[in-house]
Design a protein around this motif. Sequence first.
Motif, short mmCIF file in Angstrom:
data_model
loop_
_atom_site.label_atom_id
_atom_site.label_comp_id
_atom_site.label_asym_id
_atom_site.label_seq_id
_atom_site.Cartn_x
_atom_site.Cartn_y
_atom_site.Cartn_z
N GLN A 97 0.84 -1.20 0.00
CA GLN A 97 0.00 0.00 0.00
C GLN A 97 0.88 1.25 0.00
O GLN A 97 0.55 2.25 -0.64
CB GLN A 97 -0.93 0.03 1.22
CG GLN A 97 -1.95 -1.11 1.27
CD GLN A 97 -2.99 -1.03 0.19
OE1 GLN A 97 -3.32 0.05 -0.30
NE2 GLN A 97 -3.50 -2.17 -0.24
N TRP A 133 -10.29 2.44 -2.48
CA TRP A 133 -10.50 1.28 -3.36
C TRP A 133 -11.93 1.32 -3.88
O TRP A 133 -12.84 1.75 -3.19
CB TRP A 133 -10.16 -0.03 -2.65
CG TRP A 133 -10.70 -0.19 -1.27
CD1 TRP A 133 -10.21 0.35 -0.13
CD2 TRP A 133 -11.87 -0.92 -0.89
NE1 TRP A 133 -10.98 0.00 0.94
CE2 TRP A 133 -12.02 -0.80 0.51
CE3 TRP A 133 -12.81 -1.71 -1.58
CZ2 TRP A 133 -13.04 -1.39 1.23
CZ3 TRP A 133 -13.83 -2.31 -0.87
CH2 TRP A 133 -13.94 -2.15 0.51
N ARG A 134 -12.10 0.90 -5.14
CA ARG A 134 -13.39 1.02 -5.81
C ARG A 134 -14.20 -0.26 -5.78
O ARG A 134 -15.41 -0.24 -5.99
CB ARG A 134 -13.19 1.45 -7.24
CG ARG A 134 -12.46 2.79 -7.27
CD ARG A 134 -12.92 3.59 -8.43
NE ARG A 134 -12.39 4.94 -8.31
CZ ARG A 134 -12.36 5.80 -9.30
NH1 ARG A 134 -12.87 5.46 -10.47
NH2 ARG A 134 -11.88 6.99 -9.12
N SER A 135 -13.54 -1.38 -5.62
CA SER A 135 -14.26 -2.64 -5.47
C SER A 135 -13.35 -3.60 -4.72
O SER A 135 -12.14 -3.37 -4.63
CB SER A 135 -14.64 -3.21 -6.84
OG SER A 135 -13.49 -3.71 -7.50
N ILE A 136 -13.93 -4.65 -4.19
CA ILE A 136 -13.10 -5.63 -3.49
C ILE A 136 -12.21 -6.33 -4.52
O ILE A 136 -12.56 -6.38 -5.70
CB ILE A 136 -13.97 -6.65 -2.72
CG1 ILE A 136 -14.85 -7.49 -3.68
CG2 ILE A 136 -14.85 -5.94 -1.70
CD1 ILE A 136 -15.54 -8.67 -2.99
N PRO A 137 -11.04 -6.85 -4.10
CA PRO A 137 -10.19 -7.56 -5.06
C PRO A 137 -10.94 -8.78 -5.60
O PRO A 137 -11.59 -9.49 -4.83
CB PRO A 137 -8.98 -7.98 -4.22
CG PRO A 137 -9.00 -7.12 -3.00
CD PRO A 137 -10.44 -6.81 -2.75
N VAL A 159 -7.66 -2.60 5.14
CA VAL A 159 -8.83 -1.73 5.03
C VAL A 159 -9.23 -1.22 6.41
O VAL A 159 -9.41 -0.01 6.61
CB VAL A 159 -10.01 -2.50 4.38
CG1 VAL A 159 -11.33 -1.74 4.56
CG2 VAL A 159 -9.73 -2.76 2.91
N ALA A 166 -5.31 0.71 3.48
CA ALA A 166 -5.81 0.64 2.09
C ALA A 166 -6.91 1.67 1.95
O ALA A 166 -7.88 1.64 2.70
CB ALA A 166 -6.34 -0.75 1.79
N ARG A 167 -6.74 2.59 1.01
CA ARG A 167 -7.72 3.66 0.86
C ARG A 167 -8.16 3.78 -0.60
O ARG A 167 -7.49 3.31 -1.51
CB ARG A 167 -7.12 5.00 1.31
CG ARG A 167 -6.73 4.98 2.77
CD ARG A 167 -6.31 6.34 3.26
NE ARG A 167 -5.67 6.24 4.57
CZ ARG A 167 -5.14 7.27 5.23
NH1 ARG A 167 -5.19 8.48 4.71
NH2 ARG A 167 -4.58 7.09 6.41
N GLN A 195 2.21 1.80 -3.44
CA GLN A 195 1.15 2.33 -4.30
C GLN A 195 1.01 3.84 -4.09
O GLN A 195 0.90 4.60 -5.04
CB GLN A 195 -0.17 1.66 -3.93
CG GLN A 195 -0.87 1.00 -5.09
CD GLN A 195 -2.05 0.18 -4.60
OE1 GLN A 195 -1.88 -0.91 -4.06
NE2 GLN A 195 -3.25 0.71 -4.79
N TYR A 240 -17.25 -2.03 0.80
CA TYR A 240 -17.09 -0.80 0.02
C TYR A 240 -16.38 0.29 0.83
O TYR A 240 -16.29 0.22 2.06
CB TYR A 240 -18.45 -0.29 -0.49
CG TYR A 240 -19.45 0.06 0.60
CD1 TYR A 240 -19.49 1.34 1.15
CD2 TYR A 240 -20.36 -0.88 1.07
CE1 TYR A 240 -20.40 1.66 2.15
CE2 TYR A 240 -21.29 -0.57 2.07
CZ TYR A 240 -21.30 0.70 2.60
OH TYR A 240 -22.20 1.02 3.59
N TRP A 277 -5.60 -8.06 3.23
CA TRP A 277 -6.26 -6.93 2.56
C TRP A 277 -7.35 -6.35 3.46
O TRP A 277 -7.41 -5.14 3.66
CB TRP A 277 -6.86 -7.38 1.22
CG TRP A 277 -7.75 -6.34 0.62
CD1 TRP A 277 -7.36 -5.21 -0.05
CD2 TRP A 277 -9.18 -6.30 0.69
NE1 TRP A 277 -8.47 -4.48 -0.41
CE2 TRP A 277 -9.60 -5.12 0.02
CE3 TRP A 277 -10.15 -7.14 1.24
CZ2 TRP A 277 -10.95 -4.77 -0.09
CZ3 TRP A 277 -11.49 -6.80 1.11
CH2 TRP A 277 -11.87 -5.62 0.46
#
Lengths: 253, 253
Positions: free
Chosen positions: A85, B55-59, B47, B52-53, A88, B250, B43
Amino acid sequence: MFTVMRSVWEVFVLMFISVFSKSVEAKHTARMSLPVEGHCLSWRLAVEANNARAWRSIPIQCLFYVENYMLGGQYERDVNVVVQQIYQYMADMVPGEDGKDAWILDVDDTCLSNLCYYQGKRYGLDPFDPAAFKKWAMRASCPAIPAVLGLFQRLVESGFKVFLLTGRDDETLGTATIENLENQGFVGYERIILRKSEYRGKGAVFFKSEIRKQLNADGYRIRGNVGDQWSDLQGDFVGDRTFKIPNAMYFVP
Amino acid sequence: MFTVMRSVWEVFVLMFISVFSKSVEAKHTARMSLPVEGHCLSWRLAVEANNARAWRSIPIQCLFYVENYMLGGQYERDVNVVVQQIYQYMADMVPGEDGKDAWILDVDDTCLSNLCYYQGKRYGLDPFDPAAFKKWAMRASCPAIPAVLGLFQRLVESGFKVFLLTGRDDETLGTATIENLENQGFVGYERIILRKSEYRGKGAVFFKSEIRKQLNADGYRIRGNVGDQWSDLQGDFVGDRTFKIPNAMYFVP
């Protein structure tokens, strides 16, 4: 007839071996089937999300869980994902030419691992033992946390000024800490800041906020701040972004 | 001879049943044996720890992991442990007689669960669909999250002023949201604050900070702040203590 009997016997032996090997594998592979493991995972999550605070030792029922977590690969995976992260976040970040783009890294269980020490303290079930910890730290033999060493080196190579900021006592542990960092490859940082006598007995949030305030006054822009304790990452001038390295063994207020 | 052959056959059948029943059990029981599960746990931890920031969808590789997490009991356990931490924090907290001791609770996936909706959106693998979500919210049929409902009721009974603060649009979703909260037992709160037109298009941190600033100006002391998004818990006047309810489906910026 005997051949078939032997086959039956072999099937049982194979089943036994299969079950036995699974339980051995489970010893150091995080698995979740028992309610206690689910509970300990929830507790660990609460710690990492800063919901559980000011705890003095790990929950007694989580001793084996924390052992498995630390030794079974999940801790390492968790650290690696945090460092990914960070990469990234750093991806399109170029340090300014004025040499004022800074990162702050904590030392204990961020750069250097105290796992070997805490193995002798039942992974944080035993209460904190300042004298024993001091003795351990004086040995200057903490190993680097591999992913964080990689991050450190990339930060230095990229031209960021890296400040190592630690609550360790400057007078008693300064020399050993610097030696330990060097023998583990932490070379090229801008400055290491240990706890001077004036900050003795003060909380980590206060001490680290004061130091960051000074760095800010010196014109540094804190682009990132990495630590295994929320007290590394809260207070004033925390930086553009903070990253919490997991620590399921102890809590520093 | 045939008897023994049958025994061999039965042993194989039993082994097959044993393996099969385990895989069915595993379907909705969180287990960790595959590397992908370990990665998805890392992951999810990233979150929750705010590493982790945006993010648009789960992996995609975590679809089954998130499904198991939400349905297999671990999500519920995680929420319960956070609420236990809140009770611990509240233990010796008595609201002042001036009626100004306040708590702030978010609505979506804090008070009310959108799990049923997200099951149709592959647990957050599908991108956010504002029209479909609006349709769902208009039905006023989100169930309460049991532990948070219990917390809400205890806060109200203890004499705290509870403010429900949500990014939902006031004009279009106000009526349905109030109805939904009521039909789920969220009764007795001081005020619900939805997003008025002037805050449309603004980030949650900005909108919620502005509202908390007003509450502060009105003399309220924000003793606690509970939300499933870090954007509920960051910014200005966040409160004496914040609590992050898990959300692996989400991210709201």
